[in-house]
Design a protein around this motif. Sequence first.
Motif, PDB file in Angstrom:
ATOM      1  N   VAL A 165       0.507  -1.365   0.037  1.00  0.00           N
ATOM      2  CA  VAL A 165      -0.334   0.154  -0.387  1.00  0.00           C
ATOM      3  C   VAL A 165       0.792   0.961  -0.015  1.00  0.00           C
ATOM      4  O   VAL A 165       0.318   1.969  -0.564  1.00  0.00           O
ATOM      5  CB  VAL A 165      -0.319  -0.197   0.760  1.00  0.00           C
ATOM      6  CG1 VAL A 165      -1.761   1.759   0.835  1.00  0.00           C
ATOM      7  CG2 VAL A 165      -1.697  -1.078   1.244  1.00  0.00           C
TER       8      VAL A 165
ATOM      9  N   ASN B  64       0.829   4.313  -2.480  1.00  0.00           N
ATOM     10  CA  ASN B  64       1.108   5.699  -2.208  1.00  0.00           C
ATOM     11  C   ASN B  64       2.059   6.070  -2.755  1.00  0.00           C
ATOM     12  O   ASN B  64       1.739   7.416  -3.664  1.00  0.00           O
ATOM     13  CB  ASN B  64       0.497   5.975  -1.071  1.00  0.00           C
ATOM     14  CG  ASN B  64      -0.173   6.609  -0.721  1.00  0.00           C
ATOM     15  OD1 ASN B  64      -0.460   7.156  -1.341  1.00  0.00           O
ATOM     16  ND2 ASN B  64       0.779   7.663  -0.128  1.00  0.00           N
TER      17      ASN B  64
ATOM     18  N   MET C 172      -4.248   1.696  -7.454  1.00  0.00           N
ATOM     19  CA  MET C 172      -5.197   3.304  -7.249  1.00  0.00           C
ATOM     20  C   MET C 172      -5.183   3.724  -8.302  1.00  0.00           C
ATOM     21  O   MET C 172      -4.151   4.055  -9.143  1.00  0.00           O
ATOM     22  CB  MET C 172      -3.796   3.474  -6.225  1.00  0.00           C
ATOM     23  CG  MET C 172      -3.257   3.752  -4.821  1.00  0.00           C
ATOM     24  SD  MET C 172      -2.387   4.661  -3.932  1.00  0.00           S
ATOM     25  CE  MET C 172      -2.077   3.480  -2.231  1.00  0.00           C
TER      26      MET C 172
ATOM     27  N   SER D 148     -13.470   6.165  -2.810  1.00  0.00           N
ATOM     28  CA  SER D 148     -12.884   6.735  -3.169  1.00  0.00           C
ATOM     29  C   SER D 148     -12.252   7.869  -2.237  1.00  0.00           C
ATOM     30  O   SER D 148     -13.560   8.042  -1.715  1.00  0.00           O
ATOM     31  CB  SER D 148     -14.003   7.022  -5.208  1.00  0.00           C
ATOM     32  OG  SER D 148     -14.753   7.781  -4.311  1.00  0.00           O
TER      33      SER D 148
ATOM     34  N   PHE E 294       2.128   6.724  -6.634  1.00  0.00           N
ATOM     35  CA  PHE E 294       0.328   7.477  -7.185  1.00  0.00           C
ATOM     36  C   PHE E 294       0.874   8.679  -7.261  1.00  0.00           C
ATOM     37  O   PHE E 294       0.881   9.796  -8.053  1.00  0.00           O
ATOM     38  CB  PHE E 294      -0.412   6.713  -6.501  1.00  0.00           C
ATOM     39  CG  PHE E 294      -2.032   7.850  -6.818  1.00  0.00           C
ATOM     40  CD1 PHE E 294      -2.312   7.483  -7.866  1.00  0.00           C
ATOM     41  CD2 PHE E 294      -2.309   8.870  -6.482  1.00  0.00           C
ATOM     42  CE1 PHE E 294      -3.777   8.088  -8.304  1.00  0.00           C
ATOM     43  CE2 PHE E 294      -3.311   9.675  -6.119  1.00  0.00           C
ATOM     44  CZ  PHE E 294      -3.885   8.873  -6.763  1.00  0.00           C
TER      45      PHE E 294
ATOM     46  N   ARG F 148      -9.830   3.211  -4.913  1.00  0.00           N
ATOM     47  CA  ARG F 148      -8.307   2.934  -4.451  1.00  0.00           C
ATOM     48  C   ARG F 148      -8.965   1.578  -4.047  1.00  0.00           C
ATOM     49  O   ARG F 148     -10.312   1.061  -3.401  1.00  0.00           O
ATOM     50  CB  ARG F 148      -7.120   2.670  -3.690  1.00  0.00           C
ATOM     51  CG  ARG F 148      -8.214   3.474  -2.303  1.00  0.00           C
ATOM     52  CD  ARG F 148      -7.233   4.289  -1.493  1.00  0.00           C
ATOM     53  NE  ARG F 148      -6.221   3.959  -0.942  1.00  0.00           N
ATOM     54  CZ  ARG F 148      -5.262   4.065  -0.227  1.00  0.00           C
ATOM     55  NH1 ARG F 148      -4.840   5.444  -0.094  1.00  0.00           N
ATOM     56  NH2 ARG F 148      -3.456   3.531   0.266  1.00  0.00           N
ATOM     57  N   SER F 149      -8.519   0.156  -3.420  1.00  0.00           N
ATOM     58  CA  SER F 149      -8.259  -0.920  -3.431  1.00  0.00           C
ATOM     59  C   SER F 149      -7.545  -2.134  -3.684  1.00  0.00           C
ATOM     60  O   SER F 149      -6.939  -1.948  -4.127  1.00  0.00           O
ATOM     61  CB  SER F 149     -10.067  -1.783  -4.190  1.00  0.00           C
ATOM     62  OG  SER F 149     -10.316  -2.760  -3.215  1.00  0.00           O
ATOM     63  N   SER F 150      -7.456  -2.711  -3.017  1.00  0.00           N
ATOM     64  CA  SER F 150      -6.139  -3.921  -2.286  1.00  0.00           C
ATOM     65  C   SER F 150      -7.307  -5.262  -2.541  1.00  0.00           C
ATOM     66  O   SER F 150      -8.141  -6.084  -1.885  1.00  0.00           O
ATOM     67  CB  SER F 150      -6.020  -3.574  -1.330  1.00  0.00           C
ATOM     68  OG  SER F 150      -5.014  -3.026  -1.201  1.00  0.00           O
TER      69      SER F 150
ATOM     70  N   MET G 143      -8.483   9.656  -6.062  1.00  0.00           N
ATOM     71  CA  MET G 143      -7.898   8.539  -6.044  1.00  0.00           C
ATOM     72  C   MET G 143      -9.105   7.310  -6.174  1.00  0.00           C
ATOM     73  O   MET G 143      -9.915   7.331  -5.473  1.00  0.00           O
ATOM     74  CB  MET G 143      -6.977   8.182  -5.168  1.00  0.00           C
ATOM     75  CG  MET G 143      -6.995   7.355  -4.686  1.00  0.00           C
ATOM     76  SD  MET G 143      -5.553   6.771  -3.614  1.00  0.00           S
ATOM     77  CE  MET G 143      -3.688   7.628  -3.650  1.00  0.00           C
TER      78      MET G 143
END
Length: 485
Positions: A181, A185, A290, A337, A188, A351-353, A349
């Motif tokens: 993560v 980041n 992301m 988001s 990004f 985002r997710s995992s 942004m």
Amino acid sequence: MKKIVTKFLSAGVMIAIMFVTVNLFAQKADRSKVPPLGETKKLSLPSIQSFELSNGLKVVLMEKHTVPLVQMSVVVKSGSVNDPDNKSGIASFTADMLDEGAAGKSSLELADAINYLGVRISTFSRWHKMGVSLHAPLSKFDEALKIVSEILLHPDFPQKELDRIRNEKLTSLLQWHDQPVTIANVMFQRTLFGKDHPYGKPAMGNETSLKGFSVEDLKNFHEKYFKANNAYILVVGDVTRDQLISKLESVFGKWAKGDVPTAKLKEADQVNKRVVYLVDKPGAAQSVIMIGRIGTERLTGDYFPITVMNTILGGSFTSRLNNNLREQHGYTYGAGSAFDMRPYPGPFMARSSVQTEVTDKALVEFFKELNGILKPVPNEELTRAKNYVALGYPDNFQTVADIAFNLEEMTDYNLPGDYFNDYIDNVLNITGDQVTKAAKKYIVPDKMAVIVVGDRSKIEDGIKKLNLGEIKYYKVEDVLGKKPQ
């Protein structure tokens, strides 16, 4: 024995009667539709007072006399954006060192004094500000205030503590290499703003800058930016203006003014095409995704339409992104988001995992929702989103710390005094056309940076088949540099 049996029989009869009675009169719950929402109530906060000390230091006060507590922040209007090019991370380092020794007291002595009073004192550093916060019972406020002034105005920056903090930060940089993560980041922010823009750099700095900081560097930074005319004090709690003036004058009244350099940021170039940035993390169990572009500044006139629009897209648990990726497909524990609004345009942004094996499928669903928000929003969904924001907004003002946090934002951006009390009406008055217009202005799916951190050997082929755009490949060291020694 007979009496005991009779007693138990009587009790049993009574319970049976109660059970039958409850069932006879109980109404069957209708679970076929969502229960109606309660009435949206207008927020009504105490008035905000603003005044200056004898040296011109601005003070913002909201009196709250329900509990004997005081929350205070002394905010210096400089932060990571003021880091010199060759000293990235110095604002963050300076803030971390403020309470590691001050006015001749060691870090341990300061910690003992703070713990003895039962108060909380913390330092902070952000993009455009830094300072010290205090949370204290009213009975301990005066004593705690003296400690705050020593930390803020008379830090010693002892070499021993500097070396310790430096090692902690270098250890954090080392740990980043195992945190997908964080890798995503950093990638990004750099992709959106560029490696030379303050927003494109990690606020903590890098190995070279951290190893180069000296006591003199921190003292010079502190001397340059910690001036009374470059700060303000914010107080919320059980104290009146007259009481507060004398207390603050005793510790901050002689804080000197001075010339303070201002940081003017160059406007970053907007993302002009969709590119996938694939960072290889071999063996990763998940892929961090992301997706975004440069958004807008905090003082945009589109603030309220954006707030409602993003609530629908990914700003709530029932948002489209979370409902799609979590509830419908089970790809993730959560997706969302956000717009990070700053004095200058910050990032948007989504985002997710997600599970490694569904990385490509998750990307398909992301862009399905990013494109979907450009279409008119159904009235029912619009109403639900506005009510979600409006009904939840008063929760932001439950404690003196909550109020102080919001009051800080009001002060930073010079928002009108009735801003909080009018917030709910401003949200409820947003129309569907305004939401769609905001979405089309800020959500441009074919002009977004797509960051994916995951096991390249398992996700590359699936991503290629989506034809999202050019794919650029990176290793973790390309993003974070080599592991610190």
